[in-house]
Design a protein around this motif. Structure first.
Motif, PDB file in Angstrom:
ATOM      1  N   ARG A 247       0.885  -1.276   0.130  1.00 56.96           N
ATOM      2  CA  ARG A 247      -0.030  -0.036  -0.029  1.00 56.96           C
ATOM      3  C   ARG A 247       0.936   1.369  -0.017  1.00 56.96           C
ATOM      4  O   ARG A 247       0.579   2.198  -0.673  1.00 56.96           O
ATOM      5  N   TRP A 248       1.762   1.327   1.050  1.00 60.70           N
ATOM      6  CA  TRP A 248       2.873   2.477   0.866  1.00 60.70           C
ATOM      7  C   TRP A 248       3.473   2.602  -0.590  1.00 60.70           C
ATOM      8  O   TRP A 248       3.487   3.812  -0.845  1.00 60.70           O
ATOM      9  N   LEU A 249       3.935   1.630  -1.029  1.00 62.66           N
ATOM     10  CA  LEU A 249       4.444   1.705  -2.252  1.00 62.66           C
ATOM     11  C   LEU A 249       3.516   2.285  -3.221  1.00 62.66           C
ATOM     12  O   LEU A 249       3.716   3.072  -4.295  1.00 62.66           O
ATOM     13  N   GLY A 250       2.428   1.681  -3.215  1.00 60.35           N
ATOM     14  CA  GLY A 250       1.084   2.350  -4.128  1.00 60.35           C
ATOM     15  C   GLY A 250       1.185   3.764  -4.011  1.00 60.35           C
ATOM     16  O   GLY A 250       1.045   4.437  -5.088  1.00 60.35           O
ATOM     17  N   VAL A 251       0.905   4.336  -2.835  1.00 60.50           N
ATOM     18  CA  VAL A 251       0.811   5.683  -2.554  1.00 60.50           C
ATOM     19  C   VAL A 251       1.820   6.627  -3.165  1.00 60.50           C
ATOM     20  O   VAL A 251       1.920   7.519  -4.011  1.00 60.50           O
ATOM     21  N   LEU A 252       3.233   5.802  -2.759  1.00 59.81           N
ATOM     22  CA  LEU A 252       4.289   6.636  -3.299  1.00 59.81           C
ATOM     23  C   LEU A 252       4.463   6.752  -4.811  1.00 59.81           C
ATOM     24  O   LEU A 252       4.808   7.867  -5.256  1.00 59.81           O
ATOM     25  N   SER A 253       4.301   5.734  -5.343  1.00 56.93           N
ATOM     26  CA  SER A 253       4.369   5.819  -6.770  1.00 56.93           C
ATOM     27  C   SER A 253       3.165   6.372  -7.628  1.00 56.93           C
ATOM     28  O   SER A 253       3.557   7.229  -8.463  1.00 56.93           O
ATOM     29  N   LEU A 254       2.130   6.591  -7.049  1.00 57.78           N
ATOM     30  CA  LEU A 254       1.092   7.427  -7.310  1.00 57.78           C
ATOM     31  C   LEU A 254       1.573   8.879  -7.276  1.00 57.78           C
ATOM     32  O   LEU A 254       1.354   9.589  -8.469  1.00 57.78           O
ATOM     33  N   ILE A 255       2.309   9.304  -6.016  1.00 61.59           N
ATOM     34  CA  ILE A 255       2.850  10.677  -6.093  1.00 61.59           C
ATOM     35  C   ILE A 255       3.660  10.984  -7.314  1.00 61.59           C
ATOM     36  O   ILE A 255       3.679  11.882  -7.968  1.00 61.59           O
ATOM     37  N   VAL A 256       4.678   9.973  -7.406  1.00 65.01           N
ATOM     38  CA  VAL A 256       5.763  10.044  -8.420  1.00 65.01           C
ATOM     39  C   VAL A 256       5.035  10.227  -9.705  1.00 65.01           C
ATOM     40  O   VAL A 256       5.495  11.103 -10.369  1.00 65.01           O
ATOM     41  N   ALA A 257       4.268   9.417  -9.932  1.00 64.81           N
ATOM     42  CA  ALA A 257       3.443   9.542 -11.352  1.00 64.81           C
ATOM     43  C   ALA A 257       2.824  10.602 -11.577  1.00 64.81           C
ATOM     44  O   ALA A 257       2.793  11.241 -12.622  1.00 64.81           O
ATOM     45  N   ALA A 258       2.181  11.040 -10.462  1.00 65.30           N
ATOM     46  CA  ALA A 258       1.387  12.418 -10.690  1.00 65.30           C
ATOM     47  C   ALA A 258       2.386  13.513 -10.972  1.00 65.30           C
ATOM     48  O   ALA A 258       1.971  14.364 -11.899  1.00 65.30           O
ATOM     49  N   VAL A 259       3.406  13.596 -10.057  1.00 60.66           N
ATOM     50  CA  VAL A 259       4.257  14.593 -10.381  1.00 60.66           C
ATOM     51  C   VAL A 259       4.890  14.460 -11.823  1.00 60.66           C
ATOM     52  O   VAL A 259       5.311  15.566 -12.774  1.00 60.66           O
ATOM     53  N   ALA A 260       5.337  13.491 -12.186  1.00 66.01           N
ATOM     54  CA  ALA A 260       5.935  13.113 -13.750  1.00 66.01           C
ATOM     55  C   ALA A 260       4.987  13.521 -14.510  1.00 66.01           C
ATOM     56  O   ALA A 260       5.357  14.187 -15.584  1.00 66.01           O
ATOM     57  N   ALA A 261       3.465  13.015 -14.469  1.00 61.73           N
ATOM     58  CA  ALA A 261       2.909  13.534 -15.470  1.00 61.73           C
ATOM     59  C   ALA A 261       2.648  15.286 -15.504  1.00 61.73           C
ATOM     60  O   ALA A 261       2.383  15.504 -16.620  1.00 61.73           O
ATOM     61  N   ALA A 262       2.466  15.627 -14.413  1.00 63.27           N
ATOM     62  CA  ALA A 262       2.446  17.110 -14.517  1.00 63.27           C
ATOM     63  C   ALA A 262       3.537  17.899 -14.980  1.00 63.27           C
ATOM     64  O   ALA A 262       3.620  18.857 -15.736  1.00 63.27           O
ATOM     65  N   PHE A 263       4.669  17.297 -14.862  1.00 63.94           N
ATOM     66  CA  PHE A 263       5.924  17.701 -15.836  1.00 63.94           C
ATOM     67  C   PHE A 263       5.711  17.701 -17.297  1.00 63.94           C
ATOM     68  O   PHE A 263       6.100  18.612 -17.951  1.00 63.94           O
ATOM     69  N   GLY A 264       5.077  16.471 -17.592  1.00 64.38           N
ATOM     70  CA  GLY A 264       4.716  16.149 -19.061  1.00 64.38           C
ATOM     71  C   GLY A 264       3.774  17.314 -19.608  1.00 64.38           C
ATOM     72  O   GLY A 264       4.160  17.791 -20.679  1.00 64.38           O
ATOM     73  N   ILE A 265       2.826  17.628 -18.675  1.00 63.57           N
ATOM     74  CA  ILE A 265       1.760  18.627 -19.228  1.00 63.57           C
ATOM     75  C   ILE A 265       2.479  19.932 -19.444  1.00 63.57           C
ATOM     76  O   ILE A 265       2.265  20.706 -20.563  1.00 63.57           O
ATOM     77  N   MET A 266       3.339  20.303 -18.516  1.00 64.10           N
ATOM     78  CA  MET A 266       4.216  21.489 -18.487  1.00 64.10           C
ATOM     79  C   MET A 266       4.979  21.714 -19.727  1.00 64.10           C
ATOM     80  O   MET A 266       5.064  22.652 -20.410  1.00 64.10           O
ATOM     81  N   ARG A 267       5.458  20.378 -20.047  1.00 63.58           N
ATOM     82  CA  ARG A 267       6.342  20.395 -21.319  1.00 63.58           C
ATOM     83  C   ARG A 267       5.589  20.228 -22.694  1.00 63.58           C
ATOM     84  O   ARG A 267       6.051  19.887 -23.642  1.00 63.58           O
ATOM     85  N   GLY A 268       4.222  20.405 -22.507  1.00 59.53           N
ATOM     86  CA  GLY A 268       3.371  20.422 -23.533  1.00 59.53           C
ATOM     87  C   GLY A 268       2.611  19.193 -24.184  1.00 59.53           C
ATOM     88  O   GLY A 268       2.174  19.107 -25.307  1.00 59.53           O
ATOM     89  N   HIS A 269       2.858  18.098 -23.398  1.00 58.82           N
ATOM     90  CA  HIS A 269       2.094  16.960 -23.686  1.00 58.82           C
ATOM     91  C   HIS A 269       0.556  17.186 -23.343  1.00 58.82           C
ATOM     92  O   HIS A 269       0.177  17.929 -22.450  1.00 58.82           O
ATOM     93  N   SER A 270      -0.446  16.443 -23.919  1.00 55.46           N
ATOM     94  CA  SER A 270      -1.742  16.772 -23.809  1.00 55.46           C
ATOM     95  C   SER A 270      -1.955  16.093 -22.370  1.00 55.46           C
ATOM     96  O   SER A 270      -1.277  15.171 -22.023  1.00 55.46           O
TER      97      SER A 270
END
Ligand code: ADP
Ligand code: MG
Length: 890
Positions: A247-270
């Motif tokens: 469960r902890w790993l799940g929460v952690l990777s969700l956060i990492v994934a969210a941050v990474a996705a936000a990065f992507g959006i900032m860099r112009g991905h849809s």
């Protein structure tokens, strides 16, 4: 269908036999089968079966998968149908894989349940049959002996000192004396129905026969309570801990994934692309199947143990097994073969030898090499007669049935030409391992005289004997004579013979029970060999190498025990300092005994209460104790031990119920095999984690580094899902069933409080993931600069990850040993998985058909070669890191 009698305690046996259409010789086998259909199985409720569909759907009952499916449907709605369908298929494939795994695990556990199911002995067609308790039917004659769990409600037909513990029933812990001869008024309350025995209660003492009057739900117990289940489905500590970690790993990777996705959006991905990508990353990074894999590894492990004849009743025991630091074992039947043959008889100051092997009844009794006539030696005659008649073993259909010690004595009597039919038994005091003796009263048919016959351990018999016989004369038993007998016993025991003592007395009439065992006349000793099991020596050695102590706890004589202990390598020398008798043990304080326990490995003449004390003291000293047992009185010690191990063949139902593991073959070597399997399971779960977590972490590192360096998206959502849900699944599972490493039984036991994530494992995961990222990030960069195509560079990185997974899997096969110290190809499942990974990768990259669906383009041979070489080369720095880390972390 015959109606079951409502008040069987108020009927006579004749009436009952007639009502139930049966007799003292029991039902016919065919009739029993018919009745099983009519009355149903003798169990309270059938375990609800898990439906395959439910199991399959359960694979998708996971928040992340759920979000992923939502993301996929959104992309379907906005027109990206192909992407959505591919994701759906990947998730489906993953679900199928998970389903197969859990299905197999369930089946393995169900099979185990079957093996651990209780048994009962019934008489059918005049023969004793051992059958599963669930097949007992009304009208059967149930055989009851000390240590049995009563399988059904019975009206007693015969009772000999029968005492039954009805505590689970009445709450009354004092055993109830039963009496078959009573006929009671119908209104007698349940606890007073002394001519009955009820399902779910326990025979503490004596023996009896009962006519089954109710089974399953119709029993008194069935009306009020639930019967104990065979195998408990309990989550193991490891499963619980891993669920939390998951469960902890799940929460952690969700956060990492969210941050990474936000990065992507900032860099112009849809945002939609990034939503799907982020969720894929989260799904991929979390080993959410962790607890399921552990369950599967445990289930496969326990079915492997079952093949090696150790039946696990409680799953948590498997984990504990791997941490075992001391095994306390019985001697007779566990360390030895339990195939007894009387070799020497000492009577009237003469030592006789007896020839013949095994249970063959041909043989001679020799004195100084010449055959003797036993009737010229009354002392010898009595010794053999007691052995013959104070005996519950019997010959049935040309086969001996019963306790091997008793069979040996019966065989000795038959060799001497004695005839058991010339006597009839009129009373008895059964054997129990506290008293270490048993007695019978017999009537000689020819002249009507009564004899009390007693056999047991020498110490036990000398306490109740006042005289001894030499030739045809009787003398008072003085201290000097006692010492002589003890010396003779010692001398025989020194040759590893199991020595029994014999005594008798003639009486006018049948004495009352507590008048039997006194003023006896000692007549002789019989010494039998019980050869050690040949495989045990090796097993003991293995234990010592694995840092596990072996302690023998036996009811037998100290010398016999020490001799066998030395023979098997349990004690380094045949010196009394390594053995302790119950008498010595009783005079020691807990503190003194703990000191002794550091060195003494043989405990002799021990009763069940001592076993309990030894377990407790060992546990206080921080040991993880595995303890064997078979008798009724062993239950407390079996429960107190970290792992209670019951004998499958000689064990009583009570011992089996109190235990965590049942040894189908009673063999010590099987315990060691189970410990080995326990260690293997734990080891494999760690290998699995090392592989998956280091690999997944490296993926995240590469993706984030790619972003930070301002590169294009290194892998698409489909790539990530494909790698983690499809290609990585099989090798991960294969690691879960990895064969044991060569050093498995050379390492000290794992501290029980130590979880999966040791500092060493965490360090390895960290180091490996950085190393993988270090190898693969340049692949992407170079691929892009060489081709200027995003999809090309994604394809090479994608392929690079798959190849790298192969290398990582082989390296993960040991966190202790370098790859050249074990055979990396020993796991055929892993080799097959690797073939699958490589073949499927070639297919999806080189076949134009798949390119569209999996976002790939064909790449040249040069690239295939570079990626393969890179993966191969990874092994060297990885192994160097392994060596370094094993030096600094434990
Ligand atoms: P173990 O299984 O460790 O050898 P047991 O509890 O079976 O120990 O036996 C302890 C002692 O009790 C034996 O050494 C023997 O002297 C005595 N004994 C064992 N079986 C019988 C029996 N059926 N009748 C009488 N005495 C017995
Ligand atoms: Mg025994």
């Amino acid at each position: 269908m015959t109606k079951l009698p409502p008040n069987p305690h108020s009927l006579t046996l004749e009436e009952l036999f007639k009502l139930l259409e049966t007799s003292i010789t029991g039902l016919s086998v065919a009739e029993a089968k018919k009745r099983l259909d009519t009355y149903g199985p003798n169990e309270l409720e059938e375990a609800p079966k898990k439906s395959p569909l439910k199991l399959f759907l359960a694979q998708f009952a996971n928040v992340l998968i759920f979000i992923l499916l939502i993301a996929a449907s959104i992309s379907f709605l906005v027109g990206d149908e192909i992407e959505a369908v591919v994701i759906l298929l990947i998730v489906l494939a993953c679900g199928v894989l998970g389903f197969i795994q859990e299905w197999k695990a369930d089946k393995a556990l169900a099979a185990l349940k079957e093996m651990a199911a209780p048994e009962a002995i019934v008489i059918r067609e005049g023969k004793h049959l051992k059958i599963p308790a669930r097949e007992v039917v009304p009208g059967d004659i149930l055989v009851l002996a000390a240590g049995d769990k009563v399988a059904a409600d019975v009206r007693l037909v015969e009772s000999i000192n029968l005492k039954i513990d009805e505590a689970p029933f009445t709450g009354e812990s004092v055993p109830v004396s039963k009496d078959a001869s009573l006929v009671l008024p119908p209104e007698t309350p349940l606890p007073d129905r002394r001519n009955m025995a009820f399902a779910g209660t326990t025979v503490i003492n004596g023996r009896g026969l009962g006519l089954v009057v109710a089974t399953g739900k119709a029993t008194e117990f069935g009306k009020i309570a639930h019967m104990l289940k065979g195998v408990e489905e309990e989550k193991t500590p490891l499963e619980k801990r891993l669920a939390v970690i998951g469960r902890w790993l799940g929460v952690l990777s969700l956060i990492v994934a969210a941050v990474a996705a936000a990065f992507g959006i900032m860099r112009g991905h849809s945002w939609l692309e990034m939503f799907l990508w982020g969720v894929s990353l989260a799904v991929a990074a979390v080993p959410e199947s962790l607890p399921a894999v552990v369950t599967a590894a445990l289930a496969i492990g326990v079915s492997r143990m079952a093949k090696r004849r150790a039946i696990v009743k409680r799953l948590p025991a498997v984990e504990t097994l791997g941490s075992t630091t001391v095994i306390c074992t019985d001697k007779t039947g566990t360390l030895t073969k339990n195939e007894m043959t009387v070799k020497k008889i000492w009577a009237g100051d003469k030592l006789f030898e007896i020839t013949g092997t095994g249970y063959e009844t041909k043989g001679q009794i020799l004195y100084k090499g010449k055959p003797v006539d036993i009737f010229h030696h009354p002392d010898l005659y009595h010794t053999l007669l007691v052995g013959l008649l104070c005996n519950d073993a019997r010959l049935e259909d040309g086969k001996f049935i019963g306790d091997p010690t008793e069979i040996a004595l019966l065989v000795a009597g038959l060799k001497a030409g004695l005839n058991p039919e010339a006597f009839e038994r009129v009373a008895e005091v059964p054997f129990d391992s506290d008293r270490k003796r048993m007695s019978v009263v017999v009537r000689e048919k020819a002249n009507g005289r009564y004899l009390i016959l007693t056999k047991g351990s020498l110490e036990s018999l000398l306490g109740i004997s006042s005289h001894y016989q030499k030739d045809d004369k009787i003398f008072p038993l003085n201290a000097q004579e006692k010492q002589k007998i003890a010396q003779m016993t010692d001398a025989m025991a020194d040759e590893a013979l199991r020595v029994m003592a014999f005594a008798f007395r003639e009486v006018e009439s049948v004495p009352s029970e507590n008048e039997i065992e006194r003023d006896l006349i000692f007549c002789g000793l019989q010494g039998m060999i019980d050869p050690p099991r040949p495989e045990v020596r090796e097993a003991v050695k293995k234990c010592h190498e694995a840092g596990i102590r072996v302690i023998m706890i036996t009811g037998d004589h100290a010398k016999t025990a020490l001799t066998i202990g030395y023979d098997l390598g349990i004690v380094p020398e045949k010196r009394p300092a390594f053995a302790l008798t119950a008498r010595e043990l009783e005079n020691l304080s807990d503190h003194e005994l703990k000191e002794k326990l550091k060195k003494v490995s043989v405990f002799a003449r021990v009763s069940p209460a001592h076993k309990l004390r030894l377990v407790k003291l060992l546990k206080e000293d921080g040991h993880i104790v595995a303890m064997t047992g078979d008798g009724v009185n062993d239950a407390p010690a079996l429960k107190a031990a970290d792992i209670g191990i019951a004998m499958g063949i000689t064990g009583t139902q009570v011992a089996k119920e109190a235990s965590d593991i049942i040894l189908a073959d009673d063999n010590f070597a099987t315990i060691v095999a189970a410990v080995e399997e326990g260690r293997t399971i734990f080891d494999n779960i760690k290998k699995y984690m090392l592989f998956l977590l280091s690999f997944n972490l490296s993926e995240i590192l590469v993706l984030i580094a790619g972003f930070l360096k301002g590169l294009a998206l290194p892998l698409t959502a489909i790539h990530i899902l494909w790698i983690n849900l499809v290609t990585n699944g099989p090798p991960a599972l294969a690691l879960g069933v990895d064969p044991p490493a060569p050093d498995l039984m050379k390492r000290p036991p794992r501290p029980p409080q130590e979880g999966v994530f040791t500092r060493r494992l965490v360090a390895l995961i960290g180091a490996f993931s950085v190393l993988i990222a270090f190898f693969l990030l340049p692949v992407f960069v170079y691929g892009f600069s060489a081709s200027q195509s995003v999809i090309f560079s994604q394809t090479v990185l994608f392929t690079g990850f798959v190849f790298m997974a192969v290398a990582v899997a082989y390296v993960s096969r040991s966190e202790y040993l370098n790859i050249w110290r074990y055979n990396p190809l020993a796991n055929k499942w892993l080799n097959l998985s690797v073939l699958f990974m490589v073949a499927s990768q070639i297919m999806i990259v080189q076949c134009p058909f798949f390119n569209k669906y999996l976002h790939t383009v064909p790449i040249s041979e040069k690239w295939w070669f570079i990626l393969a070489a890179l993966a191969l080369f990874y092994i060297f720095p990885a192994e160097i890191l392994k060596s370094l880390i094993s030096r600094f972390f434990r």
